[in-house]
Design a protein around this motif. Structure first.
Motif, PDB file in Angstrom:
ATOM      1  N   HIS A   1      -8.898   2.737   1.283  1.00 45.00           N
ATOM      2  CA  HIS A   1      -9.222   3.918   2.085  1.00 45.00           C
ATOM      3  C   HIS A   1     -10.362   3.540   3.033  1.00 45.00           C
ATOM      4  CE1 HIS A   1      -7.601   5.493  -1.740  1.00 45.00           C
ATOM      5  NE2 HIS A   1      -7.188   6.544  -1.061  1.00 45.00           N
TER       6      HIS A   1
ATOM      7  N   HIS B   1      -5.803   6.454   5.827  1.00 48.52           N
ATOM      8  CA  HIS B   1      -6.538   7.507   6.548  1.00 48.52           C
ATOM      9  C   HIS B   1      -7.050   7.027   7.914  1.00 48.52           C
ATOM     10  CE1 HIS B   1      -6.195  10.199   3.141  1.00 48.52           C
ATOM     11  NE2 HIS B   1      -6.472   9.158   2.393  1.00 48.52           N
TER      12      HIS B   1
ATOM     13  N   HIS C   1       1.386   6.253   1.551  1.00 40.32           N
ATOM     14  CA  HIS C   1       0.140   6.354   0.762  1.00 40.32           C
ATOM     15  C   HIS C   1       0.208   7.561  -0.170  1.00 40.32           C
ATOM     16  CE1 HIS C   1      -4.175   5.771  -0.038  1.00 40.32           C
ATOM     17  NE2 HIS C   1      -4.263   7.089  -0.027  1.00 40.32           N
TER      18      HIS C   1
ATOM     19  N   ASP D   1      -0.541  11.315   0.616  1.00 37.20           N
ATOM     20  CA  ASP D   1      -1.702  11.219  -0.260  1.00 37.20           C
ATOM     21  C   ASP D   1      -1.371  11.838  -1.615  1.00 37.20           C
ATOM     22  OD1 ASP D   1      -4.173  10.295  -1.008  1.00 37.20           O
ATOM     23  OD2 ASP D   1      -5.328  11.485   0.410  1.00 37.20           O
TER      24      ASP D   1
ATOM     25  N   HIS E   1      -0.763   8.682  -4.676  1.00 31.92           N
ATOM     26  CA  HIS E   1      -1.405   8.281  -5.937  1.00 31.92           C
ATOM     27  C   HIS E   1      -0.604   8.899  -7.078  1.00 31.92           C
ATOM     28  CE1 HIS E   1      -5.037   6.970  -3.765  1.00 31.92           C
ATOM     29  NE2 HIS E   1      -4.894   8.058  -3.038  1.00 31.92           N
TER      30      HIS E   1
HETATM   31 ZN   LIG Z   1      -5.668   8.121  -1.125  1.00 31.00          ZN
END
Ligand SMILES: [Zn+2]
Length: 500
Positions: A245, A282, A68, A333, A70
């Protein structure tokens, strides 16, 4: 996976990591057309004309998988501190706004370059564009992964409600001037957004390079039911994965319960979104019933310990999640919140965060479980069932660690040292699908100095064009940072951390 290395190559004299062994053992690996075709004792006979790769003095482990991240976070690295998740969402328009197509690619290149140099060969990227995802933006990000040479699943991250609409009571807590101002922060029309994703998935041309598309309704309660179900339908119709999420912060968990009268995960299950293709990022605030649903549906979780700690979101119940039978991958993340893209560090955090929750060692995750999560678990979360291990039939995604690096002096217990000592500084080479993408500690295809020059120019330009958005975010953050902790103080009936 820019290029699958054609032909035969044999990797000789390396030490192969095996979680069943305390110390990695010598073995040779025959790779044909980018796929591991044989593993055997040193001196493995190979066909004539096989190229040799010398791994003497090197430990080999499978490429790590970032479950995960971005890619739009790359250019926003280091912008956040002292922020909750909710404050990060408030800051999104200024730390990620007004990006050109070149900025989007550059931001992804920065992340992909860091991941490759730190032993990661595949990533699940939830990439945001405002107000809609675009074909050009998605292609720009795919090009970035292709050039660095790693595999990816790229999911346009979308919603049809603004953060201010999604949190119960927040809009009413804003003074009238700010209520008016946040009107301009609404995402685009939901149907138009779904049509845009449909167009992206129809035209997707990167699967042959190991770069796949997926769908990411960003946060369940930031989506109307029709929009969330529309995302699920697109994923089903196109046979791609779905990532969202879920229960990242307690504010979200409470908001979900207030809005739906059930947990967010149970609401998503009600919408038919939870299945083997589904990844929940998460999942800090999942309760035991949620975990059972995740396991029963064959879904996976992306655990992001660094981000969860930095944004004050709480402690992910890793032991309980593994015991429930949920597939767990490990993620960094975004660089906009946690702030590096180092899966080694994410493993170390994941291990320690599992241990800090209880003095009972049976409630901890072991180094081997963490290692498996960051390799095989992550691969499954990305839908790459064959990856994440050094075995016959798997792609030759291999990381070569230097035994002369301080992290390995001395070499006592391989997997334990990968999880708790290695930080990326011992990475000598990285191979993806049989192609060297990092050689002698440097990227083969991308010049990091060029990235630095371009990123500095972009930073200066974006800082100027996003100055007004920054001022607005700062005014909003004052209200959000007072309202949301109040919401989070609500009792939330999660019972965990103790096994029965
Ligand atoms: Zn995220």
């Amino acid at each position: 996976m820019a290029t699958i290395q054609k032909g035969a190559q044999v990797i000789r004299a390396g030490l192969l990591t095996d979680p069943a062994l305390r110390r990695a053992a010598p073995a040779d690996i025959l790779v044909i057309d980018g796929v591991i075709s044989e593993i055997g004792p040193p001196g493995l006979p190979v066909p004539d004309g096989t190229a040799a790769v010398d791994a003497d003095g090197l430990i080999i482990h499978p490429g790590l998988v970032n479950a995960h991240m971005h890619s739009h976070g790359g250019l926003a690295r280091g912008q956040a501190d002292g922020w909750t998740l909710e404050m990060l969402l408030v800051a999104a328009p200024w730390i990620g706004g007004n990006r050109s197509l070149a900025d989007k690619k550059l931001s992804a290149q920065i992340c992909a370059a860091e991941m490759a140099l730190k032993g990661c060969t595949a990533a699940y990227d939830l990439f945001a564009e405002f107000p809609f995802p675009t074909v050009d933006g998605m292609n720009a990000v795919a090009e970035a992964y292709d050039e660095v040479g790693i595999r990816a699943v790229i999911a346009p991250m979308v919603a049809d409600l603004s953060f201010y609409e999604a949190i119960p009571g927040l809009m009413d807590a804003l003074p009238p001037a700010l209520q008016k101002a946040v009107d301009g922060l609404r995402p685009g029309n939901g149907d138009a957004c779904l049509a845009a994703i449909d167009g992206i998935l129809r035209g997707w041309r990167w699967n042959g390079q190991g770069i796949h598309a997926a769908v990411a309704p960003t946060i369940p309660h930031h989506c109307t039911p029709g929009f969330a179900c529309g995302c699920g339908k697109l994923a089903r119709d196109h046979g791609v994965r779905l990532h969202t999420h879920v229960g990242e912060s307690k504010v979200q968990a409470v908001a979900g319960l207030r809005r739906y009268g059930r947990t967010l995960l149970q609401q998503m299950d009600e919408w038919g979104l939870v299945g083997p293709h589904f990844t929940a990022a998460h999942a800090v605030w999942l309760d035991e019933a949620d975990m059972r649903i995740m396991a029963a549906r064959g879904a996976s979780v992306a655990h992001n310990p660094g981000s969860n700690m930095k944004l004050g979101n709480g402690m992910f119940p890793l032991r309980q999640m593994l015991d429930a039978g949920v597939t767990v991958g490990i993620g960094t993340d975004g660089a906009n919140c946690s702030d590096n893209q180092n899966v080694y560090e994410a493993m170390r955090y994941a291990s320690m965060l599992s241990k800090v929750q209880s003095p009972v060692t049976a409630e901890w995750a072991s180094a081997e479980e963490i290692y498996r999560a960051a390799t095989e678990g992550g691969s499954r979360a990305l839908g790459f069932a064959e990856g994440g291990a050094i075995r016959v039939g798997a792609p030759a995604d291999l990381v070569f660690l230097d035994l002369n690096a301080l992290n390995w002096i001395p070499h006592n217990w391989t997997v334990n040292q990968i999880v708790h000592v290695e930080d990326g500084t011992a990475v000598r080479h990285v191979m993806a699908a049989g192609t060297m993408i990092v050689r002698d500690g440097a990227l083969v295809n991308v010049d990091v100095r060029r990235l630095a020059r371009e990123a500095e120019a972009a930073r200066e330009r974006l800082e100027a064009v996003n100055a007004d958005a920054k001022r607005l975010s700062e005014a909003l953050a004052v209200v959000v940072n007072s309202y949301c902790p109040g919401l989070a103080a609500t009792a939330y009936p999660v019972r965990r951390y103790l096994r029965e």
